[in-house]
Motif scaffolding. Structure first.
Motif, PDB file in Angstrom:
ATOM      1  N   PHE A 260      18.460 -53.710  89.052  1.00 39.53           N
ATOM      2  CA  PHE A 260      18.252 -52.438  88.367  1.00 39.53           C
ATOM      3  C   PHE A 260      17.382 -51.537  89.249  1.00 39.53           C
ATOM      4  O   PHE A 260      16.318 -51.952  89.694  1.00 39.53           O
ATOM      5  CB  PHE A 260      17.572 -52.685  87.018  1.00 39.53           C
ATOM      6  CG  PHE A 260      17.348 -51.433  86.229  1.00 39.53           C
ATOM      7  CD1 PHE A 260      18.397 -50.840  85.538  1.00 39.53           C
ATOM      8  CD2 PHE A 260      16.105 -50.831  86.205  1.00 39.53           C
ATOM      9  CE1 PHE A 260      18.201 -49.682  84.818  1.00 39.53           C
ATOM     10  CE2 PHE A 260      15.903 -49.675  85.481  1.00 39.53           C
ATOM     11  CZ  PHE A 260      16.951 -49.101  84.794  1.00 39.53           C
TER      12      PHE A 260
ATOM     13  N   TRP B 135      21.003 -49.404  97.234  1.00 41.64           N
ATOM     14  CA  TRP B 135      21.982 -49.675  98.285  1.00 41.64           C
ATOM     15  C   TRP B 135      22.918 -48.485  98.512  1.00 41.64           C
ATOM     16  O   TRP B 135      23.116 -48.058  99.641  1.00 41.64           O
ATOM     17  CB  TRP B 135      22.768 -50.946  97.944  1.00 41.64           C
ATOM     18  CG  TRP B 135      23.732 -51.338  99.012  1.00 41.64           C
ATOM     19  CD1 TRP B 135      23.434 -51.948 100.201  1.00 41.64           C
ATOM     20  CD2 TRP B 135      25.136 -51.136  99.005  1.00 41.64           C
ATOM     21  NE1 TRP B 135      24.584 -52.139 100.931  1.00 41.64           N
ATOM     22  CE2 TRP B 135      25.646 -51.648 100.216  1.00 41.64           C
ATOM     23  CE3 TRP B 135      26.033 -50.568  98.085  1.00 41.64           C
ATOM     24  CZ2 TRP B 135      26.995 -51.618 100.537  1.00 41.64           C
ATOM     25  CZ3 TRP B 135      27.377 -50.546  98.411  1.00 41.64           C
ATOM     26  CH2 TRP B 135      27.836 -51.071  99.622  1.00 41.64           C
TER      27      TRP B 135
ATOM     28  N   GLU C  93      10.366 -52.816 103.335  1.00 43.28           N
ATOM     29  CA  GLU C  93      10.811 -52.451 101.984  1.00 43.28           C
ATOM     30  C   GLU C  93       9.755 -53.000 101.032  1.00 43.28           C
ATOM     31  O   GLU C  93       9.735 -54.197 100.720  1.00 43.28           O
ATOM     32  CB  GLU C  93      12.223 -52.972 101.690  1.00 43.28           C
ATOM     33  CG  GLU C  93      12.809 -52.312 100.459  1.00 43.28           C
ATOM     34  CD  GLU C  93      14.321 -52.084 100.517  1.00 43.28           C
ATOM     35  OE1 GLU C  93      14.941 -52.282 101.567  1.00 43.28           O
ATOM     36  OE2 GLU C  93      14.866 -51.685  99.467  1.00 43.28           O
TER      37      GLU C  93
ATOM     38  N   PHE D  99       8.942 -52.607  97.884  1.00 44.33           N
ATOM     39  CA  PHE D  99       9.339 -53.100  96.562  1.00 44.33           C
ATOM     40  C   PHE D  99      10.746 -53.663  96.731  1.00 44.33           C
ATOM     41  O   PHE D  99      11.730 -52.990  96.452  1.00 44.33           O
ATOM     42  CB  PHE D  99       9.271 -51.968  95.532  1.00 44.33           C
ATOM     43  CG  PHE D  99       7.879 -51.410  95.373  1.00 44.33           C
ATOM     44  CD1 PHE D  99       7.042 -51.906  94.389  1.00 44.33           C
ATOM     45  CD2 PHE D  99       7.387 -50.414  96.213  1.00 44.33           C
ATOM     46  CE1 PHE D  99       5.750 -51.420  94.233  1.00 44.33           C
ATOM     47  CE2 PHE D  99       6.101 -49.918  96.070  1.00 44.33           C
ATOM     48  CZ  PHE D  99       5.281 -50.431  95.088  1.00 44.33           C
ATOM     49  N   ALA D 100      10.813 -54.892  97.179  1.00 46.18           N
ATOM     50  CA  ALA D 100      12.061 -55.411  97.743  1.00 46.18           C
ATOM     51  C   ALA D 100      13.234 -55.398  96.768  1.00 46.18           C
ATOM     52  O   ALA D 100      14.298 -54.873  97.103  1.00 46.18           O
ATOM     53  CB  ALA D 100      11.837 -56.827  98.276  1.00 46.18           C
TER      54      ALA D 100
ATOM     55  N   GLY E 141      16.540 -55.915  95.446  1.00 46.17           N
ATOM     56  CA  GLY E 141      17.734 -56.295  96.197  1.00 46.17           C
ATOM     57  C   GLY E 141      17.743 -55.816  97.634  1.00 46.17           C
ATOM     58  O   GLY E 141      18.745 -55.966  98.328  1.00 46.17           O
TER      59      GLY E 141
ATOM     60  N   VAL F  49       6.778 -59.049  94.467  1.00 45.21           N
ATOM     61  CA  VAL F  49       5.771 -59.679  93.621  1.00 45.21           C
ATOM     62  C   VAL F  49       6.390 -60.665  92.623  1.00 45.21           C
ATOM     63  O   VAL F  49       5.727 -61.602  92.190  1.00 45.21           O
ATOM     64  CB  VAL F  49       4.933 -58.586  92.894  1.00 45.21           C
ATOM     65  CG1 VAL F  49       5.732 -57.942  91.770  1.00 45.21           C
ATOM     66  CG2 VAL F  49       3.634 -59.150  92.375  1.00 45.21           C
ATOM     67  N   ASP F  50       7.649 -60.466  92.286  1.00 46.88           N
ATOM     68  CA  ASP F  50       8.307 -61.341  91.297  1.00 46.88           C
ATOM     69  C   ASP F  50       8.669 -62.661  91.973  1.00 46.88           C
ATOM     70  O   ASP F  50       9.465 -62.678  92.927  1.00 46.88           O
ATOM     71  CB  ASP F  50       9.562 -60.642  90.765  1.00 46.88           C
ATOM     72  CG  ASP F  50      10.271 -61.452  89.687  1.00 46.88           C
ATOM     73  OD1 ASP F  50      10.357 -62.698  89.819  1.00 46.88           O
ATOM     74  OD2 ASP F  50      10.753 -60.834  88.714  1.00 46.88           O
TER      75      ASP F  50
HETATM   76  C1  LIG Z   1      13.598 -51.209  91.566  1.00 51.83           C
HETATM   77  S1  LIG Z   1      13.334 -52.731  92.390  1.00 51.83           S
HETATM   78  C2  LIG Z   1      13.498 -52.303  94.067  1.00 51.83           C
HETATM   79  C3  LIG Z   1      14.888 -52.000  94.445  1.00 51.83           C
HETATM   80  C4  LIG Z   1      15.156 -52.177  95.909  1.00 51.83           C
HETATM   81  N1  LIG Z   1      14.345 -51.289  96.732  1.00 51.83           N
HETATM   82  C5  LIG Z   1      16.622 -52.009  96.141  1.00 51.83           C
HETATM   83  O1  LIG Z   1      17.031 -50.995  96.683  1.00 51.83           O
HETATM   84  O2  LIG Z   1      17.385 -52.919  95.758  1.00 51.83           O
HETATM   85  C6  LIG Z   1      11.595 -52.924  92.321  1.00 51.83           C
HETATM   86  C7  LIG Z   1      11.102 -54.258  92.853  1.00 51.83           C
HETATM   87  O3  LIG Z   1       9.724 -54.138  93.189  1.00 51.83           O
HETATM   88  C8  LIG Z   1       9.062 -55.303  92.792  1.00 51.83           C
HETATM   89  N2  LIG Z   1       7.639 -54.985  92.647  1.00 51.83           N
HETATM   90  C9  LIG Z   1       7.007 -54.372  91.622  1.00 51.83           C
HETATM   91  N3  LIG Z   1       5.697 -54.222  91.877  1.00 51.83           N
HETATM   92  C10 LIG Z   1       5.499 -54.741  93.112  1.00 51.83           C
HETATM   93  C11 LIG Z   1       4.348 -54.868  93.948  1.00 51.83           C
HETATM   94  N4  LIG Z   1       3.145 -54.439  93.547  1.00 51.83           N
HETATM   95  N5  LIG Z   1       4.500 -55.438  95.164  1.00 51.83           N
HETATM   96  C12 LIG Z   1       5.703 -55.882  95.573  1.00 51.83           C
HETATM   97  N6  LIG Z   1       6.834 -55.780  94.829  1.00 51.83           N
HETATM   98  C13 LIG Z   1       6.733 -55.224  93.619  1.00 51.83           C
HETATM   99  C14 LIG Z   1       9.754 -55.700  91.504  1.00 51.83           C
HETATM  100  O4  LIG Z   1       9.570 -57.073  91.205  1.00 51.83           O
HETATM  101  C15 LIG Z   1      11.193 -55.378  91.837  1.00 51.83           C
HETATM  102  O5  LIG Z   1      11.850 -56.482  92.412  1.00 51.83           O
END
Ligand SMILES: C[S@@+](CC[C@H](N)C(=O)[O-])C[C@H]1O[C@@H](n2cnc3c(N)ncnc32)[C@H](O)[C@@H]1O
Length: 83
Positions: free
Chosen positions: A10, A14, A30, A32-33, A35, A52-53
């Motif tokens: 979500f 991409w 990246e 907030f990784a 996907g 973080v997850d």
């Molecule tokens: C919207 S998704 C990122 C989508 C990704 N950039 C993509 O294009 O597929 C947000 C991700 O950031 C992670 N996240 C949230 N807070 C974070 C933090 N403080 N440090 C690292 N990752 C975090 C969440 O667990 C989630 O997997």
């Protein structure tokens, strides 16, 4: 090289990433990784993922370190990605 997403997330970027600026450096972070939707568009770069997850982290840890043979031995499934 542009890789297809390994999994949907979500808020994944991409598709949108092609409208973002091209990376200016050899390493993509990246933060907030999820996907890794941006980084997958530039898989020839060095990529650092921050996540973080624990479930998402473990999934990436598996995908990064798994052998090609193990991946190819996984049950196949039909996947469709609109481009
Ligand atoms: C919207 S998704 C990122 C989508 C990704 N950039 C993509 O294009 O597929 C947000 C991700 O950031 C992670 N996240 C949230 N807070 C974070 C933090 N403080 N440090 C690292 N990752 C975090 C969440 O667990 C989630 O997997």
């Amino acid at each position: 090289m542009r890789l297809l997403p390994f999994f949907c997330y979500f808020g994944g970027k991409w598709r949108a990433a092609r409208k973002y600026p091209t990376p200016q450096h050899d390493t993509i972070v990246e933060a907030f990784a999820g996907g890794a939707g941006y980084a997958l568009n530039y898989s020839d770069r060095k990529v650092v993922l921050h996540e973080v997850d624990p479930t998402v982290y473990q999934l990436w840890d598996y995908l990064i370190h798994v052998s090609p043979a193990e991946i190819l031995a996984l049950p196949s499934a039909v996947a469709h990605v609109d481009d």
